[in-house]
Design a protein around this motif. Structure first.
Motif, mmCIF file in Angstrom:
data_model
loop_
_atom_site.group_PDB
_atom_site.id
_atom_site.type_symbol
_atom_site.label_atom_id
_atom_site.label_comp_id
_atom_site.label_asym_id
_atom_site.label_seq_id
_atom_site.Cartn_x
_atom_site.Cartn_y
_atom_site.Cartn_z
ATOM 1 N N VAL A 139 0.840 -1.190 0.000
ATOM 2 C CA VAL A 139 0.000 0.000 0.000
ATOM 3 C C VAL A 139 0.880 1.247 0.000
ATOM 4 O O VAL A 139 0.612 2.222 -0.710
ATOM 5 C CB VAL A 139 -0.958 -0.010 1.205
ATOM 6 N N ALA A 140 1.960 1.210 0.760
ATOM 7 C CA ALA A 140 2.893 2.336 0.777
ATOM 8 C C ALA A 140 3.542 2.544 -0.582
ATOM 9 O O ALA A 140 3.856 3.678 -0.966
ATOM 10 C CB ALA A 140 3.971 2.100 1.847
ATOM 11 N N ALA A 141 3.710 1.463 -1.347
ATOM 12 C CA ALA A 141 4.328 1.553 -2.667
ATOM 13 C C ALA A 141 3.350 2.006 -3.745
ATOM 14 O O ALA A 141 3.766 2.306 -4.866
ATOM 15 C CB ALA A 141 4.927 0.204 -3.051
ATOM 16 N N GLY A 142 2.051 2.044 -3.438
ATOM 17 C CA GLY A 142 1.082 2.534 -4.403
ATOM 18 C C GLY A 142 -0.030 1.586 -4.774
ATOM 19 O O GLY A 142 -0.875 1.908 -5.612
ATOM 20 N N LEU A 143 -0.071 0.399 -4.148
ATOM 21 C CA LEU A 143 -1.158 -0.536 -4.427
ATOM 22 C C LEU A 143 -2.389 -0.133 -3.613
ATOM 23 O O LEU A 143 -2.256 0.278 -2.470
ATOM 24 C CB LEU A 143 -0.727 -1.951 -4.044
ATOM 25 N N PRO A 144 -3.598 -0.235 -4.163
ATOM 26 C CA PRO A 144 -4.797 0.075 -3.357
ATOM 27 C C PRO A 144 -4.889 -0.843 -2.142
ATOM 28 O O PRO A 144 -4.473 -1.997 -2.189
ATOM 29 C CB PRO A 144 -5.954 -0.193 -4.332
ATOM 30 N N ASP A 145 -5.453 -0.305 -1.077
ATOM 31 C CA ASP A 145 -5.660 -1.104 0.128
ATOM 32 C C ASP A 145 -6.941 -1.901 -0.068
ATOM 33 O O ASP A 145 -7.987 -1.591 0.481
ATOM 34 C CB ASP A 145 -5.769 -0.184 1.342
ATOM 35 N N PHE A 146 -6.854 -2.993 -0.879
ATOM 36 C CA PHE A 146 -8.065 -3.636 -1.371
ATOM 37 C C PHE A 146 -8.609 -4.733 -0.468
ATOM 38 O O PHE A 146 -9.673 -5.270 -0.709
ATOM 39 C CB PHE A 146 -7.837 -4.176 -2.793
ATOM 40 N N ARG A 147 -7.923 -5.136 0.557
ATOM 41 C CA ARG A 147 -8.427 -6.024 1.610
ATOM 42 C C ARG A 147 -9.048 -7.317 1.077
ATOM 43 O O ARG A 147 -10.267 -7.492 1.105
ATOM 44 C CB ARG A 147 -9.425 -5.272 2.489
ATOM 45 N N PRO A 148 -8.232 -8.245 0.583
ATOM 46 C CA PRO A 148 -8.755 -9.511 0.052
ATOM 47 C C PRO A 148 -9.359 -10.382 1.141
ATOM 48 O O PRO A 148 -8.953 -10.327 2.299
ATOM 49 C CB PRO A 148 -7.516 -10.173 -0.560
ATOM 50 N N VAL A 149 -10.344 -11.216 0.727
ATOM 51 C CA VAL A 149 -11.009 -12.107 1.677
ATOM 52 C C VAL A 149 -10.906 -13.574 1.267
ATOM 53 O O VAL A 149 -11.310 -14.458 2.031
ATOM 54 C CB VAL A 149 -12.498 -11.741 1.832
ATOM 55 N N GLN A 150 -10.396 -13.852 0.077
ATOM 56 C CA GLN A 150 -10.287 -15.244 -0.367
ATOM 57 C C GLN A 150 -9.048 -15.386 -1.239
ATOM 58 O O GLN A 150 -8.700 -14.487 -2.004
ATOM 59 C CB GLN A 150 -11.534 -15.655 -1.172
ATOM 60 N N ASN A 151 -8.361 -16.527 -1.110
ATOM 61 C CA ASN A 151 -7.173 -16.826 -1.915
ATOM 62 C C ASN A 151 -7.407 -18.111 -2.694
ATOM 63 O O ASN A 151 -7.722 -19.147 -2.112
ATOM 64 C CB ASN A 151 -5.942 -16.981 -1.008
ATOM 65 N N ASN A 152 -7.281 -18.030 -4.018
ATOM 66 C CA ASN A 152 -7.447 -19.196 -4.885
ATOM 67 C C ASN A 152 -6.144 -19.482 -5.609
ATOM 68 O O ASN A 152 -5.385 -18.567 -5.921
ATOM 69 C CB ASN A 152 -8.548 -18.942 -5.928
ATOM 70 N N VAL A 153 -5.889 -20.740 -5.882
ATOM 71 C CA VAL A 153 -4.694 -21.146 -6.626
ATOM 72 C C VAL A 153 -5.115 -22.084 -7.744
ATOM 73 O O VAL A 153 -5.820 -23.075 -7.512
ATOM 74 C CB VAL A 153 -3.657 -21.834 -5.718
ATOM 75 N N SER A 154 -4.678 -21.764 -8.950
ATOM 76 C CA SER A 154 -4.908 -22.631 -10.109
ATOM 77 C C SER A 154 -3.602 -23.352 -10.425
ATOM 78 O O SER A 154 -2.598 -22.714 -10.747
ATOM 79 C CB SER A 154 -5.364 -21.786 -11.309
ATOM 80 N N PHE A 155 -3.603 -24.689 -10.298
ATOM 81 C CA PHE A 155 -2.414 -25.474 -10.628
ATOM 82 C C PHE A 155 -2.551 -25.992 -12.058
ATOM 83 O O PHE A 155 -3.576 -26.551 -12.441
ATOM 84 C CB PHE A 155 -2.250 -26.653 -9.666
ATOM 85 N N ASN A 156 -1.495 -25.813 -12.851
ATOM 86 C CA ASN A 156 -1.520 -26.164 -14.271
ATOM 87 C C ASN A 156 -0.317 -27.058 -14.578
ATOM 88 O O ASN A 156 0.833 -26.618 -14.500
ATOM 89 C CB ASN A 156 -1.471 -24.894 -15.117
ATOM 90 N N ARG A 157 -0.605 -28.306 -14.925
ATOM 91 C CA ARG A 157 0.473 -29.278 -15.064
ATOM 92 C C ARG A 157 1.335 -29.063 -16.298
ATOM 93 O O ARG A 157 2.555 -29.238 -16.266
ATOM 94 C CB ARG A 157 -0.110 -30.694 -15.078
ATOM 95 N N ASN A 158 0.728 -28.657 -17.419
ATOM 96 C CA ASN A 158 1.467 -28.608 -18.679
ATOM 97 C C ASN A 158 1.571 -27.194 -19.239
ATOM 98 O O ASN A 158 0.650 -26.385 -19.078
ATOM 99 C CB ASN A 158 0.780 -29.501 -19.720
ATOM 100 N N PRO A 159 2.670 -26.902 -19.948
ATOM 101 C CA PRO A 159 2.762 -25.624 -20.669
ATOM 102 C C PRO A 159 1.656 -25.535 -21.723
ATOM 103 O O PRO A 159 1.217 -26.546 -22.261
ATOM 104 C CB PRO A 159 4.145 -25.677 -21.317
ATOM 105 N N GLY A 160 1.212 -24.324 -21.989
ATOM 106 C CA GLY A 160 0.180 -24.125 -22.994
ATOM 107 C C GLY A 160 -1.235 -24.132 -22.438
ATOM 108 O O GLY A 160 -2.189 -23.860 -23.165
#
Length: 466
Positions: free
Chosen positions: A39-60
């Motif tokens: 936030v000090a560097a300039g990112l909005p203080d957007f306050r996330p509430v959920q974290n998702n991760v997409s795992f992708n096995r192959n290139p493309g």
């Protein structure tokens, strides 16, 4: 090692973040999300509430382009991707695109309405995104999609889409000419039938973007009605709703209603605004002070005398806990509706010679000026906090205001009989105590570039239009 940097892109609000990565023979470590530093560097203080991760096995593996109804922050947690973003928001920027490669040292802040897509360039790639609202099937119905191969967006996918792994759904998304642009979030005005609510309706930008709700349409003291509001559609709530019957608040029934509306309901509204990262504008009153000081500044501790003032002071404290808030404190409000000036004008025309108190001192706060000041603070994106906002001019008594009303209407101001507050109310039960001095210091609002009109100039214009 790259220093933490936040960089603008060609899409407004879409920010590229350069992350410091600590690497050695074992691998690497990074602070993927660090609120205080970013936030000090300039990112909005957007306050996330959920974290998702997409795992992708192959290139493309190619996913997108999806614009969700929330802000998000995307980063790679392993491998490398080619990221692509398209502005799907209504406006001149509709269809603008930006693309770049993301490795461990980059992240992107994606504002609501900007479509996000990516293509993996390495095996076993993890794509992480923090979002500002919880996913639900209802939320998914609000997604906006764009075809990965849209000619106008012209995304230069490193691996041609006919050689990539793409879901059937992503292959069938519409092209730009068939995409309904994402509308901006709106402003919700509560208490639309009040004096300030009506003034806001008159001054709101003609392009729209405002939803006005009277108490009959949305009673914030009704928990079920408040819970049914889709706050994700809004960026700002202006709360002009309140229990304002100063004397009735001193009764048993009035006291309960005042606390229910001005405190309990407001607490629920403030919680909703915090949860949805909305700006909350709340109208306050000079009644939060006892009037012992000649002029009241924004940082003066509250010292209310009566029940109404106590509930307003409690409400101010609640709203101060909302990260994005404006407590707009005013006095002696005059607008479209029942008010002191309208009463004096009626009495002047009816030939009534009223007695008016002359030991309460303050300034008028015309609803038009209060509404204009609120819109000014929002347009300016002024720092959050409390702002005094009344009209300007020499502080005067109610009797002096009444005399000016009579004069402007061509009546003899000598028909006004000055009296004390004690004599006026006598020993009548259920009368709330009033602050003797209600004058609000206006230096802070003036410092933002807003100059309130002189109260008697505003009074003359008000009576001319009545």
């Amino acid at each position: 090692m790259t220093a933490l940097q936040v960089q603008q892109t060609g899409i407004p609000g879409l920010l590229l973040v350069q992350l410091p990565v600590h690497a050695d023979a074992r691998g690497w470590f990074k602070e993927n999300w660090q609120r205080e530093k970013m936030v000090a560097a300039g990112l909005p203080d957007f306050r996330p509430v959920q974290n998702n991760v997409s795992f992708n096995r192959n290139p493309g593996t190619t996913r997108g382009i999806h614009a969700e109804p929330w802000d998000k922050y995307v980063a790679v947690v392993g491998g490398e991707v080619f990221g692509a973003w398209v502005d799907l928001r209504a406006g001149e920027g509709f269809g603008a695109s930006f693309s770049t490669r993301l490795g461990p040292g980059q992240a992107v802040f994606v504002p609501r309405g900007v479509g996000n897509g990516f293509q993996t360039l390495a095996p076993d790639t993890g794509y992480s995104y923090l979002v500002t609202d919880h996913w639900s099937e209802a939320a998914q119905e609000k997604y906006t999609f764009l075809n990965l191969n849209d000619a106008r967006a012209n995304i230069p996918w490193p691996i041609p889409l006919d050689q990539a792994t793409v879901s059937a759904a992503d292959l069938t998304h519409p092209h730009l000419d068939a995409v309904l642009p994402v509308a901006p979030r709106r402003t919700l005005v509560l208490g639309a039938n009040g004096q300030v609510g009506r003034a806001l309706a008159a001054l709101a930008p003609p392009a729209g973007g405002y939803d006005f709700r009277s108490r009959a349409q949305l009673d914030i003291a009704d928990a079920a009605q408040l819970e049914a509001v889709d706050f994700s559609a809004y960026s700002t709530v202006i709360n002009a709703a309140a229990y304002t019957k100063v004397d009735a608040a001193e009764s048993a029934a009035g006291r309960r209603e005042a606390w229910a509306t001005n405190v309990t309901a407001l607490a629920s509204l403030a919680a909703a605004c915090t949860a949805h990262d909305l700006t909350l504008v709340h109208l306050s009153s000079d009644y939060v002070f006892d009037g012992e000081r000649t002029v009241h500044t924004e940082d003066e501790d509250p010292s209310p005398l009566g029940v109404y003032g106590q509930t307003k002071a409690a409400g101010d404290a609640i709203v101060a806990g909302v990260p994005r808030h404006y407590v707009v404190r005013t006095s002696w409000v005059v607008g479209d509706g029942a008010n002191f000036v309208a009463t004096m004008a009626r009495l002047a025309g009816a030939g009534v010679d009223p007695a008016v108190v002359d030991d309460q001192i303050g300034r008028l706060g015309f609803a038009t000026d209060v509404a204009a000041g609120i819109l000014h603070l929002l347009a300016l994106r002024a720092p959050a906090g409390t702002y005094n906002l009344s009209n300007a001019g020499e502080p005067v008594s109610w009797a002096r205001v009444a005399a000016e009303v009579f004069t402007l209407l061509g009546q003899d101001p000598g028909r006004i009989t000055p009296t004390s507050t004690a004599a006026y109310y006598g020993s009548r039960p259920g009368i709330a105590p009033r602050p003797v001095n209600s004058t609000l210091d206006l230096a802070k609002i003036r410092a933002t570039g807003f100059t309130p009109r002189d109260q008697f100039q505003a009074l003359a214009a008000y009576l001319a239009e009545a």
